[in-house]
Motif scaffolding. Structure first.
Motif, PDB file in Angstrom:
ATOM      1  N   TYR A  33     -12.219  -3.475  -6.377  1.00  0.00           N
ATOM      2  CA  TYR A  33     -12.546  -4.760  -6.988  1.00  0.00           C
ATOM      3  C   TYR A  33     -12.170  -5.891  -6.031  1.00  0.00           C
ATOM      4  N   TYR A  35     -11.336 -10.015  -6.303  1.00  0.00           N
ATOM      5  CA  TYR A  35     -11.066 -11.169  -7.151  1.00  0.00           C
ATOM      6  C   TYR A  35     -10.769 -12.368  -6.255  1.00  0.00           C
ATOM      7  N   LEU A  43      -7.235 -15.678 -11.828  1.00  0.00           N
ATOM      8  CA  LEU A  43      -8.012 -14.752 -11.008  1.00  0.00           C
ATOM      9  C   LEU A  43      -9.427 -14.644 -11.554  1.00  0.00           C
ATOM     10  N   LEU A  91      -8.356 -11.523  -3.361  1.00  0.00           N
ATOM     11  CA  LEU A  91      -7.549 -10.338  -3.639  1.00  0.00           C
ATOM     12  C   LEU A  91      -8.444  -9.124  -3.846  1.00  0.00           C
ATOM     13  N   GLY A 103      -5.333   0.337 -15.006  1.00  0.00           N
ATOM     14  CA  GLY A 103      -4.679  -0.677 -14.202  1.00  0.00           C
ATOM     15  C   GLY A 103      -5.035  -0.570 -12.739  1.00  0.00           C
ATOM     16  N   TYR A 104      -4.806  -1.622 -12.038  1.00  0.00           N
ATOM     17  CA  TYR A 104      -5.154  -1.684 -10.625  1.00  0.00           C
ATOM     18  C   TYR A 104      -3.905  -1.707  -9.766  1.00  0.00           C
ATOM     19  N   PHE A 106      -3.080  -3.939  -6.466  1.00  0.00           N
ATOM     20  CA  PHE A 106      -3.612  -5.062  -5.694  1.00  0.00           C
ATOM     21  C   PHE A 106      -3.067  -5.076  -4.275  1.00  0.00           C
ATOM     22  N   GLY A 107      -3.882  -5.614  -3.370  1.00  0.00           N
ATOM     23  CA  GLY A 107      -3.402  -5.933  -2.043  1.00  0.00           C
ATOM     24  C   GLY A 107      -2.724  -7.295  -2.052  1.00  0.00           C
ATOM     25  N   SER A 108      -2.228  -7.704  -0.900  1.00  0.00           N
ATOM     26  CA  SER A 108      -1.520  -8.981  -0.792  1.00  0.00           C
ATOM     27  C   SER A 108      -2.453 -10.161  -0.627  1.00  0.00           C
TER      28      SER A 108
END
Lengths: 115, 115
Positions: A33, A35, A43, A91, A103-104, A106-108
């Motif tokens: 994904y 965002y 987001l 993101l 749930g995901y 996330f990267g930074s």
């Protein structure tokens, strides 16, 4: 990898230039994904990839935005002819399956600044 | 359409105080998932909890607790005895429990815990 990796972490570009943002999801995660997080706006969903299915592009704000996911792994988000309103943190997230309930991770994020 | 409202933009507390972050949601789905994520200054979103709409039991994890009330469409988050490390932006999110799904996020609440 151990986590979702995004590059670059920061990008400053001139208005009108094209930019490419990269996301390397967790190995084995089939869903990816993108965002966008603008200041004070939470987001905003952009695009979703699940396996070999056609991506859900319903969140892309304009035709200047596009994304690809090659080989079911790495994804690139491209913004053409950048505008100042494109400035935001982008993101990427991945999950083991398409069901949001899992749930995901996330990267930074990539902080994009258009000047 | 789905919507998540976090009415508190910013909350400031002194260490050791208890603090509750509010989340109200709207959805036409009969089944759905609710989430809380934490975004520390580093920028990466950290998953805190997922709650299935079938399960209205409150949950406690250390200093964190969540109060899910379907009747009022609320999923509030309480931090007991807050610490400086709790300073972050907290996001509430919602997804359908069907097929693939994306998360709808609130705009976030910034929590500042001072020593």
């Amino acid at each position: 990898g151990a986590g979702v990796s995004q590059s670059p972490s920061n990008k400053v570009t001139e208005k009108g230039k094209d930019v490419e943002l990269r996301c390397d999801p967790i190995s084995g995660h089939t869903a990816l994904y993108w965002y966008r997080q603008s200041l004070g706006q939470g987001l905003e969903f952009l695009i979703y990839f699940q396996g070999n299915s056609a991506p859900d592009k319903s969140g892309l704000p304009s035709d200047r935005f596009s994304a690809e996911r090659t080989g079911g792994s790495v994804s690139t988000l491209t913004i053409q002819r950048t505008q100042q309103e494109d400035s935001a943190v982008y993101l990427c997230a991945s999950s083991r399956a398409g069901v949001g309930g899992l749930g995901y991770t996330f990267g930074s994020g990539t902080r994009l600044t258009v000047v | 359409a789905q919507k998540v409202t976090q009415a508190q933009t910013e909350i400031s507390v002194v260490e050791k105080e208890d603090v509750t972050l509010d989340c109200v949601y709207e959805t036409r789905d009969t089944t759905y998932y609710l989430f809380w994520y934490k975004q520390p200054p580093s920028g990466e979103l950290v998953f805190l909890i997922r709650r299935n709409s079938f399960d209205e039991q409150n949950e406690i994890s250390g200093r964190y607790s969540w109060n899910f009330q379907k009747s009022t469409s609320s999923f509030n988050f309480t931090i007991t005895a807050s610490q400086v490390v709790d300073s972050a932006v907290y996001f509430c999110a919602l997804s359908p429990n069907s097929g693939y799904s994306t998360l709808t996020f609130g705009k976030g609440t910034m929590l500042l815990v001072s020593p």
